[in-house]
Scaffold this active site. Structure first.
Site, PDB file in Angstrom:
ATOM      1  N   ARG A  17     -12.996  -0.056 -11.168  1.00 51.43           N
ATOM      2  CA  ARG A  17     -14.196   0.777 -11.278  1.00 51.43           C
ATOM      3  C   ARG A  17     -13.939   2.165 -11.870  1.00 51.43           C
ATOM      4  O   ARG A  17     -14.876   2.887 -12.191  1.00 51.43           O
ATOM      5  CB  ARG A  17     -14.865   0.916  -9.898  1.00 51.43           C
ATOM      6  CG  ARG A  17     -15.701  -0.285  -9.535  1.00 51.43           C
ATOM      7  CD  ARG A  17     -16.157  -0.217  -8.105  1.00 51.43           C
ATOM      8  NE  ARG A  17     -15.063  -0.499  -7.176  1.00 51.43           N
ATOM      9  CZ  ARG A  17     -15.130  -0.277  -5.861  1.00 51.43           C
ATOM     10  NH1 ARG A  17     -16.198   0.268  -5.328  1.00 51.43           N
ATOM     11  NH2 ARG A  17     -14.107  -0.584  -5.086  1.00 51.43           N
ATOM     12  N   GLN A  78       4.899  -5.287  -7.185  1.00 45.65           N
ATOM     13  CA  GLN A  78       4.201  -6.482  -6.697  1.00 45.65           C
ATOM     14  C   GLN A  78       3.638  -7.165  -7.953  1.00 45.65           C
ATOM     15  O   GLN A  78       2.706  -6.666  -8.578  1.00 45.65           O
ATOM     16  CB  GLN A  78       3.060  -6.063  -5.757  1.00 45.65           C
ATOM     17  CG  GLN A  78       2.302  -7.237  -5.161  1.00 45.65           C
ATOM     18  CD  GLN A  78       0.985  -6.818  -4.520  1.00 45.65           C
ATOM     19  OE1 GLN A  78       0.421  -5.772  -4.843  1.00 45.65           O
ATOM     20  NE2 GLN A  78       0.486  -7.635  -3.618  1.00 45.65           N
ATOM     21  N   LYS A 323       0.504  30.376 -17.478  1.00 48.23           N
ATOM     22  CA  LYS A 323       1.195  29.108 -17.234  1.00 48.23           C
ATOM     23  C   LYS A 323       2.676  29.391 -17.109  1.00 48.23           C
ATOM     24  O   LYS A 323       3.235  30.067 -17.977  1.00 48.23           O
ATOM     25  CB  LYS A 323       0.952  28.147 -18.400  1.00 48.23           C
ATOM     26  CG  LYS A 323       1.509  26.772 -18.153  1.00 48.23           C
ATOM     27  CD  LYS A 323       2.145  26.142 -19.373  1.00 48.23           C
ATOM     28  CE  LYS A 323       3.514  26.700 -19.647  1.00 48.23           C
ATOM     29  NZ  LYS A 323       4.221  26.095 -20.762  1.00 48.23           N
TER      30      LYS A 323
HETATM   31  C1  UD1 Z   1      -8.716  -2.392   2.949  1.00 45.96           C
HETATM   32  C2  UD1 Z   1      -8.694  -3.016   4.347  1.00 45.96           C
HETATM   33  C3  UD1 Z   1      -9.957  -2.636   5.104  1.00 45.96           C
HETATM   34  C4  UD1 Z   1     -10.103  -1.123   5.155  1.00 45.96           C
HETATM   35  C5  UD1 Z   1     -10.041  -0.533   3.751  1.00 45.96           C
HETATM   36  C6  UD1 Z   1      -9.964   0.981   3.844  1.00 45.96           C
HETATM   37  C7  UD1 Z   1      -7.463  -5.119   4.088  1.00 45.96           C
HETATM   38  C8  UD1 Z   1      -7.554  -6.577   4.021  1.00 45.96           C
HETATM   39  N1  UD1 Z   1      -8.624  -4.441   4.218  1.00 45.96           N
HETATM   40  O1  UD1 Z   1      -9.781  -2.996   2.264  1.00 45.96           O
HETATM   41  O2  UD1 Z   1      -9.920  -3.158   6.413  1.00 45.96           O
HETATM   42  O3  UD1 Z   1     -11.314  -0.779   5.788  1.00 45.96           O
HETATM   43  O4  UD1 Z   1      -8.854  -0.971   3.055  1.00 45.96           O
HETATM   44  O5  UD1 Z   1     -10.066   1.536   2.561  1.00 45.96           O
HETATM   45  O6  UD1 Z   1      -6.375  -4.573   4.039  1.00 45.96           O
HETATM   46  N2  UD1 Z   1      -3.304  -3.225  -2.997  1.00 45.96           N
HETATM   47  C9  UD1 Z   1      -2.083  -3.609  -3.472  1.00 45.96           C
HETATM   48  N3  UD1 Z   1      -1.848  -4.921  -3.712  1.00 45.96           N
HETATM   49  C10 UD1 Z   1      -2.765  -5.876  -3.461  1.00 45.96           C
HETATM   50  C11 UD1 Z   1      -4.024  -5.485  -2.968  1.00 45.96           C
HETATM   51  C12 UD1 Z   1      -4.252  -4.144  -2.731  1.00 45.96           C
HETATM   52  O7  UD1 Z   1      -1.205  -2.786  -3.700  1.00 45.96           O
HETATM   53  O8  UD1 Z   1      -2.450  -7.041  -3.681  1.00 45.96           O
HETATM   54  C13 UD1 Z   1      -3.543  -1.799  -2.747  1.00 45.96           C
HETATM   55  C14 UD1 Z   1      -4.657  -1.244  -3.627  1.00 45.96           C
HETATM   56  O9  UD1 Z   1      -4.116  -0.697  -4.810  1.00 45.96           O
HETATM   57  C15 UD1 Z   1      -5.244  -0.156  -2.726  1.00 45.96           C
HETATM   58  C16 UD1 Z   1      -4.972  -0.655  -1.300  1.00 45.96           C
HETATM   59  O10 UD1 Z   1      -3.981  -1.652  -1.420  1.00 45.96           O
HETATM   60  O11 UD1 Z   1      -4.594   1.081  -2.885  1.00 45.96           O
HETATM   61  C17 UD1 Z   1      -6.206  -1.181  -0.605  1.00 45.96           C
HETATM   62  O12 UD1 Z   1      -6.657  -2.335  -1.278  1.00 45.96           O
HETATM   63  P1  UD1 Z   1      -8.202  -2.677  -1.446  1.00 45.96           P
HETATM   64  O13 UD1 Z   1      -8.335  -3.916  -2.214  1.00 45.96           O
HETATM   65  O14 UD1 Z   1      -8.921  -1.475  -1.945  1.00 45.96           O
HETATM   66  O15 UD1 Z   1      -8.602  -2.949   0.076  1.00 45.96           O
HETATM   67  P2  UD1 Z   1     -10.046  -2.933   0.658  1.00 45.96           P
HETATM   68  O16 UD1 Z   1     -10.755  -4.153   0.281  1.00 45.96           O
HETATM   69  O17 UD1 Z   1     -10.703  -1.648   0.354  1.00 45.96           O
END
Ligand code: UD1
Ligand code: CA
Length: 434
Positions: A17, A78, A323
């Site tokens: 996004r 990852q 700067k």
């Molecule tokens: C996650 C939490 C949710 C919480 C929310 C808070 C889980 C399953 N859910 O959801 O409970 O309320 O955060 O913001 O954990 N990322 C990786 N690798 C992956 C997937 C994600 O590094 O394979 C990183 C993303 O870059 C990000 C973070 O993990 O920085 C969170 O991932 P995101 O997909 O945003 O989780 P949410 O669905 O928001």
């Protein structure tokens, strides 16, 4: 500093996004990346800390950035983004022998503070918890994982919005995505995670269920300022976070005795220290790390771009850009000036329109110049780096200084003014005769 704390920062996601060619965690607030704010919050804990960033989308770019700016941070790639649980499990083999506390955080929540992280760790330890989830209460909890507690107020489960029933969706306490855990007890949870949920992802949140099944203590630490967990997914949220960060810091500066004439139009990076009774005038933008002394006057319309020091009682005025510049005490640079890569002494006066030319566009090098105490630089001068201007020296207005100037000397490079008597009158006379 004996206590050892390790932290895993999740940042492999693309950040769709943001609509950007840049990985989300490298977007900046006050010239510092989102992940940089998180790393700095962890590093400032009063313990022996070590961070590992889990990177994925444009991993080479993020790794290069971290290597250039945060050499002490480890990185693990990852390859496929299979979920937050999968991400956190990436460097398991490296942590086999670790016995201390592990923090897990996200790389896109730049507003988290050291104090709150420390409070989380203290709460975790004081209550002999094995896994402590940082939670927040939201009037509108939509989109977040919901916290399920038992009658003892322990956290027993986190349920993602997509997997939630209507009654679970009513819960207003949410998962911030920040966890504190006893690594030796909890590490096995990561290899046991499954992806049997609505999204087919490995959910980090399932470590709570695992801990309960293994009779470990699972608690929730509720934060008081929800802004701290504000995560950035879009440009709009980036702007909101930057506003929250600056408002928070400007309030603190005012509490500490700094006058901010117009907080709305003033931007000050929280990495800038400012002494008491300094006045910051409107439309000033201060980014990066800086130190401003006491009783200074900055602005209106000043721009400090980082690595600047302004000594007590110095003035940095209208349309002045600094700067990597040091200004000792009681020096004035009041109008229309650029000082880049320079060290200026005390009681120095820099005339309007002075430019420190620090960049050689042929050699592509930036060089430093120095101006010693008491020197005075005439208006509209160009100081071509590297030069040293001696103590109490004077530079005549409109000079282009390319060589060192000795103490107490006057240097000027402009051609002296000439005057041609009756030149205009004679010209007009010639015209009339022809
Ligand atoms: C996650 C939490 C949710 C919480 C929310 C808070 C889980 C399953 N859910 O959801 O409970 O309320 O955060 O913001 O954990 N990322 C990786 N690798 C992956 C997937 C994600 O590094 O394979 C990183 C993303 O870059 C990000 C973070 O993990 O920085 C969170 O991932 P995101 O997909 O945003 O989780 P949410 O669905 O928001
Ligand atoms: Ca998120």
């Amino acid at each position: 500093m004996d206590k050892e704390i390790k932290a895993i920062i999740l940042g492999a996601g693309k950040g769709t996004r943001m609509k950007s060619s840049r990985p989300k965690v490298l977007h900046e607030i006050f010239g510092k990346s989102l992940i940089g704010w998180v790393i700095d919050a962890i590093s400032a804990l009063p313990y022996d800390t070590e961070c590992t960033a889990i990177i994925g989308y444009k991993a080479e770019v993020v790794a290069q950035y971290l290597n250039d700016n945060y050499k002490y941070v480890n990185t693990t790639v990852q390859k496929e983004q299979l979920g937050t649980g999968h991400a956190a499990a990436q460097n398991l083999p490296l942590l086999n022998n670790y016995r201390g506390i592990m923090l897990i955080l996200c790389g896109d929540t730049p507003l988290i503070t050291t104090k709150t992280l420390d409070n989380l760790i203290k709460y975790h330890e004081d209550n002999n918890s094995d896994l402590t989830v940082m939670t927040a209460v939201f009037e509108d909890p939509k989109g977040y994982g919901r916290i399920v507690r038992n009658y003892k107020q322990e956290v027993i489960k986190i349920i993602e919005e997509r997997d939630a029933t209507e009654s679970i969706k009513e819960i207003k306490e949410i998962n911030t995505g920040i966890y504190c855990l006893n690594w030796s007890k909890m590490r096995k949870a990561f290899s046991d995670l499954k992806n049997n949920n609505a999204q087919g992802e490995y959910y980090l949140t399932d470590i709570v269920t695992w801990a309960r099944e293994n009779s470990f203590k699972t608690l929730g630490y509720k934060i008081s300022d929800n802004n701290e967990m504000f995560g950035i997914n879009s440009r709009k949220q980036l702007a909101i976070a930057s506003r929250i960060m600056k408002e928070r810091y400007i309030d603190k500066l005012m509490d500490e005795g700094v006058t901010i004439v117009d907080p709305d139009s003033t931007y000050i990076s929280p990495d800038t220290k400012i002494g008491i009774d300094t006045i910051i005038y409107p439309n000033t933008y201060i980014e990066g790390k800086n130190e401003i002394g006491s009783r200074c006057k900055i602005g209106p319309m000043a721009h400090l771009r980082g690595n600047c020091k302004v000594g007590d009682e110095s003035k940095v005025g209208n349309f002045v850009e600094l700067k990597n510049a040091q200004l000792a005490k009681k020096s004035n640079v009041c109008h229309l000036t650029y000082i880049g890569d320079a060290k200026i002494g005390s009681h120095v006066n820099i005339g309007a329109g002075t430019i420190f030319a620090n960049y050689n566009s042929i050699t592509k090098e930036k060089k430093m110049s120095e101006v010693a105490d008491g020197a005075s630089i005439g208006s509209n001068s160009v100081i071509v780096a590297p030069v040293h201007i001696g103590k109490d020296a004077m530079i005549g207005a409109l000079s282009c200084i390319t060589k060192d100037v000795q103490s107490d000397a006057l240097a000027m490079t402009r051609t002296p003014q000439k005057e041609y008597k009756d030149w205009v009158k004679n010209k007009k006379g010639e015209k009339n005769e022809s």
